[in-house]
Write an enzyme that holds these catalytic residues in place. Structure first.
Site, mmCIF file in Angstrom:
data_model
loop_
_atom_site.group_PDB
_atom_site.id
_atom_site.type_symbol
_atom_site.label_atom_id
_atom_site.label_comp_id
_atom_site.label_asym_id
_atom_site.label_seq_id
_atom_site.Cartn_x
_atom_site.Cartn_y
_atom_site.Cartn_z
ATOM 1 N N GLN A 118 0.860 -1.177 0.000
ATOM 2 C CA GLN A 118 0.000 0.000 0.000
ATOM 3 C C GLN A 118 0.899 1.231 0.000
ATOM 4 O O GLN A 118 1.684 1.435 0.927
ATOM 5 C CB GLN A 118 -0.919 0.009 1.225
ATOM 6 N N HIS A 124 -8.012 2.041 -0.383
ATOM 7 C CA HIS A 124 -8.535 2.189 -1.738
ATOM 8 C C HIS A 124 -8.486 0.857 -2.472
ATOM 9 O O HIS A 124 -7.653 0.005 -2.185
ATOM 10 C CB HIS A 124 -7.783 3.267 -2.524
#
Length: 190
Positions: A118, A124
């Protein structure tokens, strides 16, 4: 009236969410003024709980990001309402993206934490179209997978047109499904 919380400093996704008012996804705007602002944000969906936009360093044409408006570092930090909205809209965006790009294979990727790749610490989902390169005779093309390989920056003019097309397809998918409801199942009043 939409009253966003202040963006978390240095979070580009918070800045994008703060810059874009929610709109009725069944009646999307043909263009969005913030598409060419800083940070660039070619928005394809903007609801009270979530926002989706084109990735500025796409793995393939149409690569989308979907995140909650509020700053939530990991999936486990989202509220029940946000997680339901994210799940619903991942499916809707997948269908809309396939229709808008003509690519009917895709990946949905969601990473949690730096060790899990990430990069932006705001939860997301990636929705990444995967064109079939073998059947098209383009076997020699490199295929970027999850950050490996060459990634080209998004072209602003192409991105604005593509974002408008995806917004229109989101509206069509929702209308075809008779989905005039918001993220928690009540009629939307945007």
């Amino acid at each position: 009236m939409f009253d966003p919380s202040p963006p978390t400093p240095d979070c580009p996704f918070c800045a994008i969410a703060a810059a874009h008012q929610p709109y009725d996804p069944l009646r999307p705007p043909p263009s969005i003024p913030g598409d060419l602002t800083s940070p660039p944000s070619f928005v394809v969906l903007s609801t009270p709980l979530v926002v989706a936009f084109l990735d500025i360093m796409p793995l393939s044409r149409g690569h989308l990001l979907l995140c909650p408006r509020e700053h939530r570092p990991k999936l486990t930090d989202t509220t029940r309402r946000e997680s339901r909205a994210l799940g619903h809209h991942v499916r809707v965006l997948s269908a809309a993206l396939a229709a808008a790009t003509g690519v009917h294979d895709w990946n949905v990727v969601q990473n949690n934490g730096a060790a899990a790749a990430q990069v932006v610490p705001h939860v997301h989902y990636h929705v990444i179209p995967r064109p079939e390169i073998r059947a098209s005779g383009r076997v020699s093309e490199s295929f970027t997978m999850f950050g490996r390989g060459q990634r080209a920056e998004l072209d602003d003019d192409e991105a604005a047109a593509l974002a408008a097309g995806i917004r229109a397809e989101v509206a069509r998918v929702l209308a075809d499904e008779g989905d005039g409801e918001d993220e928690i199942g009540r009629k939307a009043k945007l």
